[in-house]
Design a protein around this motif. Structure first.
Motif, PDB file in Angstrom:
ATOM      1  N   ASP A   1       5.672 -42.568  17.130  1.00  0.00           N
ATOM      2  CA  ASP A   1       5.940 -43.108  18.467  1.00  0.00           C
ATOM      3  C   ASP A   1       4.783 -42.836  19.411  1.00  0.00           C
ATOM      4  O   ASP A   1       4.476 -43.662  20.292  1.00  0.00           O
ATOM      5  CB  ASP A   1       7.231 -42.500  19.021  1.00  0.00           C
ATOM      6  N   ARG A   2       4.134 -41.693  19.235  1.00  0.00           N
ATOM      7  CA  ARG A   2       2.996 -41.365  20.099  1.00  0.00           C
ATOM      8  C   ARG A   2       1.782 -42.232  19.775  1.00  0.00           C
ATOM      9  O   ARG A   2       1.052 -42.652  20.675  1.00  0.00           O
ATOM     10  CB  ARG A   2       2.655 -39.879  19.945  1.00  0.00           C
ATOM     11  N   LEU A   3       1.572 -42.519  18.509  1.00  0.00           N
ATOM     12  CA  LEU A   3       0.414 -43.333  18.117  1.00  0.00           C
ATOM     13  C   LEU A   3       0.646 -44.819  18.335  1.00  0.00           C
ATOM     14  O   LEU A   3      -0.288 -45.560  18.658  1.00  0.00           O
ATOM     15  CB  LEU A   3       0.082 -43.080  16.635  1.00  0.00           C
ATOM     16  N   GLY A   4       1.866 -45.268  18.139  1.00  0.00           N
ATOM     17  CA  GLY A   4       2.168 -46.690  18.272  1.00  0.00           C
ATOM     18  C   GLY A   4       1.937 -47.432  16.961  1.00  0.00           C
ATOM     19  O   GLY A   4       1.453 -46.876  15.974  1.00  0.00           O
ATOM     20  N   GLU A   5       2.286 -48.720  16.949  1.00  0.00           N
ATOM     21  CA  GLU A   5       2.173 -49.523  15.735  1.00  0.00           C
ATOM     22  C   GLU A   5       0.750 -49.995  15.467  1.00  0.00           C
ATOM     23  O   GLU A   5       0.432 -50.409  14.359  1.00  0.00           O
ATOM     24  CB  GLU A   5       3.111 -50.737  15.815  1.00  0.00           C
ATOM     25  N   THR A   6      -0.111 -49.972  16.489  1.00  0.00           N
ATOM     26  CA  THR A   6      -1.501 -50.426  16.310  1.00  0.00           C
ATOM     27  C   THR A   6      -2.477 -49.373  16.827  1.00  0.00           C
ATOM     28  O   THR A   6      -3.157 -49.581  17.841  1.00  0.00           O
ATOM     29  CB  THR A   6      -1.726 -51.764  17.035  1.00  0.00           C
ATOM     30  N   PRO A   7      -2.544 -48.236  16.164  1.00  0.00           N
ATOM     31  CA  PRO A   7      -3.476 -47.182  16.610  1.00  0.00           C
ATOM     32  C   PRO A   7      -4.923 -47.585  16.358  1.00  0.00           C
ATOM     33  O   PRO A   7      -5.208 -48.568  15.665  1.00  0.00           O
ATOM     34  CB  PRO A   7      -3.068 -45.975  15.766  1.00  0.00           C
ATOM     35  N   SER A   8      -5.844 -46.801  16.879  1.00  0.00           N
ATOM     36  CA  SER A   8      -7.265 -47.155  16.798  1.00  0.00           C
ATOM     37  C   SER A   8      -7.936 -46.635  15.540  1.00  0.00           C
ATOM     38  O   SER A   8      -8.901 -47.226  15.059  1.00  0.00           O
ATOM     39  CB  SER A   8      -8.001 -46.601  18.024  1.00  0.00           C
ATOM     40  N   GLY A   9      -7.473 -45.520  14.990  1.00  0.00           N
ATOM     41  CA  GLY A   9      -8.130 -44.912  13.839  1.00  0.00           C
ATOM     42  C   GLY A   9      -7.645 -45.466  12.513  1.00  0.00           C
ATOM     43  O   GLY A   9      -6.501 -45.933  12.388  1.00  0.00           O
ATOM     44  N   ALA A  10      -8.506 -45.414  11.498  1.00  0.00           N
ATOM     45  CA  ALA A  10      -8.155 -45.943  10.179  1.00  0.00           C
ATOM     46  C   ALA A  10      -7.021 -45.146   9.544  1.00  0.00           C
ATOM     47  O   ALA A  10      -6.056 -45.724   9.023  1.00  0.00           O
ATOM     48  CB  ALA A  10      -9.387 -45.935   9.279  1.00  0.00           C
ATOM     49  N   SER A  11      -7.121 -43.821   9.548  1.00  0.00           N
ATOM     50  CA  SER A  11      -6.053 -42.993   8.977  1.00  0.00           C
ATOM     51  C   SER A  11      -4.742 -43.220   9.714  1.00  0.00           C
ATOM     52  O   SER A  11      -3.668 -43.264   9.091  1.00  0.00           O
ATOM     53  CB  SER A  11      -6.446 -41.517   9.050  1.00  0.00           C
ATOM     54  N   GLU A  12      -4.824 -43.374  11.021  1.00  0.00           N
ATOM     55  CA  GLU A  12      -3.626 -43.621  11.817  1.00  0.00           C
ATOM     56  C   GLU A  12      -3.004 -44.968  11.476  1.00  0.00           C
ATOM     57  O   GLU A  12      -1.778 -45.104  11.433  1.00  0.00           O
ATOM     58  CB  GLU A  12      -3.975 -43.558  13.311  1.00  0.00           C
ATOM     59  N   ARG A  13      -3.843 -45.974  11.208  1.00  0.00           N
ATOM     60  CA  ARG A  13      -3.311 -47.290  10.848  1.00  0.00           C
ATOM     61  C   ARG A  13      -2.630 -47.260   9.483  1.00  0.00           C
ATOM     62  O   ARG A  13      -1.616 -47.936   9.276  1.00  0.00           O
ATOM     63  CB  ARG A  13      -4.436 -48.329  10.866  1.00  0.00           C
ATOM     64  N   ILE A  14      -3.163 -46.487   8.551  1.00  0.00           N
ATOM     65  CA  ILE A  14      -2.520 -46.350   7.239  1.00  0.00           C
ATOM     66  C   ILE A  14      -1.168 -45.653   7.392  1.00  0.00           C
ATOM     67  O   ILE A  14      -0.159 -46.066   6.798  1.00  0.00           O
ATOM     68  CB  ILE A  14      -3.437 -45.564   6.289  1.00  0.00           C
ATOM     69  N   PHE A  15      -1.131 -44.605   8.198  1.00  0.00           N
ATOM     70  CA  PHE A  15       0.119 -43.911   8.482  1.00  0.00           C
ATOM     71  C   PHE A  15       1.117 -44.846   9.167  1.00  0.00           C
ATOM     72  O   PHE A  15       2.310 -44.883   8.806  1.00  0.00           O
ATOM     73  CB  PHE A  15      -0.165 -42.693   9.354  1.00  0.00           C
ATOM     74  N   ALA A  16       0.634 -45.618  10.125  1.00  0.00           N
ATOM     75  CA  ALA A  16       1.513 -46.535  10.845  1.00  0.00           C
ATOM     76  C   ALA A  16       2.090 -47.591   9.912  1.00  0.00           C
ATOM     77  O   ALA A  16       3.266 -47.966  10.027  1.00  0.00           O
ATOM     78  CB  ALA A  16       0.750 -47.203  11.996  1.00  0.00           C
ATOM     79  N   ALA A  17       1.279 -48.088   8.975  1.00  0.00           N
ATOM     80  CA  ALA A  17       1.776 -49.082   8.019  1.00  0.00           C
ATOM     81  C   ALA A  17       2.927 -48.508   7.197  1.00  0.00           C
ATOM     82  O   ALA A  17       3.933 -49.191   6.952  1.00  0.00           O
ATOM     83  CB  ALA A  17       0.642 -49.537   7.108  1.00  0.00           C
ATOM     84  N   GLY A  18       2.784 -47.245   6.769  1.00  0.00           N
ATOM     85  CA  GLY A  18       3.857 -46.612   6.013  1.00  0.00           C
ATOM     86  C   GLY A  18       5.103 -46.386   6.845  1.00  0.00           C
ATOM     87  O   GLY A  18       6.227 -46.622   6.382  1.00  0.00           O
ATOM     88  N   MET A  19       4.915 -45.949   8.091  1.00  0.00           N
ATOM     89  CA  MET A  19       6.061 -45.679   8.953  1.00  0.00           C
ATOM     90  C   MET A  19       6.792 -46.961   9.339  1.00  0.00           C
ATOM     91  O   MET A  19       8.033 -46.978   9.419  1.00  0.00           O
ATOM     92  CB  MET A  19       5.597 -44.933  10.202  1.00  0.00           C
ATOM     93  N   ILE A  20       6.047 -48.021   9.592  1.00  0.00           N
ATOM     94  CA  ILE A  20       6.687 -49.302   9.940  1.00  0.00           C
ATOM     95  C   ILE A  20       7.571 -49.770   8.788  1.00  0.00           C
ATOM     96  O   ILE A  20       8.718 -50.187   8.987  1.00  0.00           O
ATOM     97  CB  ILE A  20       5.613 -50.354  10.282  1.00  0.00           C
ATOM     98  N   GLU A  21       7.034 -49.699   7.576  1.00  0.00           N
ATOM     99  CA  GLU A  21       7.824 -50.113   6.412  1.00  0.00           C
ATOM    100  C   GLU A  21       8.984 -49.152   6.168  1.00  0.00           C
ATOM    101  O   GLU A  21      10.063 -49.566   5.730  1.00  0.00           O
ATOM    102  CB  GLU A  21       6.916 -50.179   5.178  1.00  0.00           C
TER     103      GLU A  21
ATOM    104  N   ALA B   1      -2.929 -51.483   3.559  1.00  0.00           N
ATOM    105  CA  ALA B   1      -3.674 -50.963   4.706  1.00  0.00           C
ATOM    106  C   ALA B   1      -4.961 -50.278   4.257  1.00  0.00           C
ATOM    107  O   ALA B   1      -6.017 -50.434   4.889  1.00  0.00           O
ATOM    108  CB  ALA B   1      -2.801 -49.996   5.503  1.00  0.00           C
ATOM    109  N   ILE B   2      -4.899 -49.530   3.145  1.00  0.00           N
ATOM    110  CA  ILE B   2      -6.100 -48.868   2.625  1.00  0.00           C
ATOM    111  C   ILE B   2      -7.130 -49.896   2.193  1.00  0.00           C
ATOM    112  O   ILE B   2      -8.334 -49.760   2.478  1.00  0.00           O
ATOM    113  CB  ILE B   2      -5.730 -47.936   1.455  1.00  0.00           C
ATOM    114  N   GLN B   3      -6.689 -50.950   1.512  1.00  0.00           N
ATOM    115  CA  GLN B   3      -7.619 -51.985   1.070  1.00  0.00           C
ATOM    116  C   GLN B   3      -8.274 -52.687   2.258  1.00  0.00           C
ATOM    117  O   GLN B   3      -9.461 -53.018   2.229  1.00  0.00           O
ATOM    118  CB  GLN B   3      -6.882 -53.005   0.205  1.00  0.00           C
ATOM    119  N   ARG B   4      -7.501 -52.881   3.315  1.00  0.00           N
ATOM    120  CA  ARG B   4      -8.058 -53.505   4.519  1.00  0.00           C
ATOM    121  C   ARG B   4      -9.113 -52.616   5.162  1.00  0.00           C
ATOM    122  O   ARG B   4     -10.187 -53.087   5.552  1.00  0.00           O
ATOM    123  CB  ARG B   4      -6.925 -53.799   5.510  1.00  0.00           C
TER     124      ARG B   4
END
Length: 231
Positions: free
Chosen positions: A75-95, A121-124
């Motif tokens: 919730d603190r990072l949001g669905e579209t964070p700026s960092g790569a690791s954060e985006r991978i985490f967000a993809a997992g949490m959204i799913e 997300a990792i491949q992207r």
């Protein structure tokens, strides 16, 4: 002594050699100079982006293992964070959230979908991280041959000039050979840094991607433990 004095009177600076070269050799030199500058631009950009990716990964790793609940972190990072690791985490949490029914139970196959979402997300992020490195590989492989082509063409032109003037003195031979060899030098100047930094940057990028994959496995294991009531 006159031919030697005439050769010494010639300007052998890089600009003068370029100016005296034939049109074909000039085009080759310009291509190599542009490739060299473009390669260095990619090298600098990738060094900066890889350093930023490592810093971001370390920062997120500390936050992830700090004990903060994963939902609060997401919730603190949001669905579209700026960092790569954060985006991978967000993809997992959204799913993860999408895979739960209204009663809180997990939809069958949810863990597999979470794994796939993080892998995508990792491949992207991997594609973004490796972008531009193929150009360095191309420059490293082709620049010496392009420079060699310019040298062969320049020598051919020099020999044609010798034949037309019917003069084999040093003053006639030296400028053409020097201009031709400049193309090979520029080819090596473009290729050597490209090869060195391609190998370094590729290795660094693979290590960053490897860390992302390890995190994805750890995150998936953590979610599985929560499902099994072990977390």
């Amino acid at each position: 002594m006159e031919p030697i004095q005439a050769a010494q009177a010639l300007d052998f600076s890089l600009v003068a050699l370029f100016a005296r070269a034939s049109l074909t050799v000039k085009i080759v030199m310009i291509l190599l100079i542009v490739a060299s500058f473009w390669g260095w631009a990619i090298i600098i950009q990738k060094l900066i982006s890889l350093a930023a990716a490592r810093r971001e990964a370390n920062r997120f790793d500390r936050a992830f293992w700090s004990g903060e609940p994963l939902d609060d972190l997401f919730d603190r990072l949001g669905e579209t964070p700026s960092g790569a690791s954060e985006r991978i985490f967000a993809a997992g949490m959204i799913e993860w959230r999408r895979s739960h029914r209204e009663d809180g139970a997990l939809i069958p196959g949810g863990v597999q979908r979470i794994d796939r979402a993080m892998n995508v997300a990792i491949q992207r992020e991997e594609s973004r991280l490796f972008k531009g490195l193929s150009f360095l590989a191309t420059v490293g492989a082709t620049a010496p041959f392009i420079g060699l082509f310019g040298t062969v063409w320049g020598i051919k032109t020099a020999f044609e000039g010798i034949a037309m003037s019917q003069n084999t003195s040093l003053a006639v031979v030296a400028p053409g050979i020097a201009e031709a060899l400049l193309a090979t030098a520029l080819g090596l100047l473009a290729a050597i840094p490209a090869v060195i930094f391609y190998n370094k940057l590729s290795g660094d990028a693979e290590r960053v991607v490897g860390n992302w994959e390890v995190f994805a496995d750890e995150f998936s294991t953590l979610l599985s433990r929560q499902l099994d009531g072990e977390g």
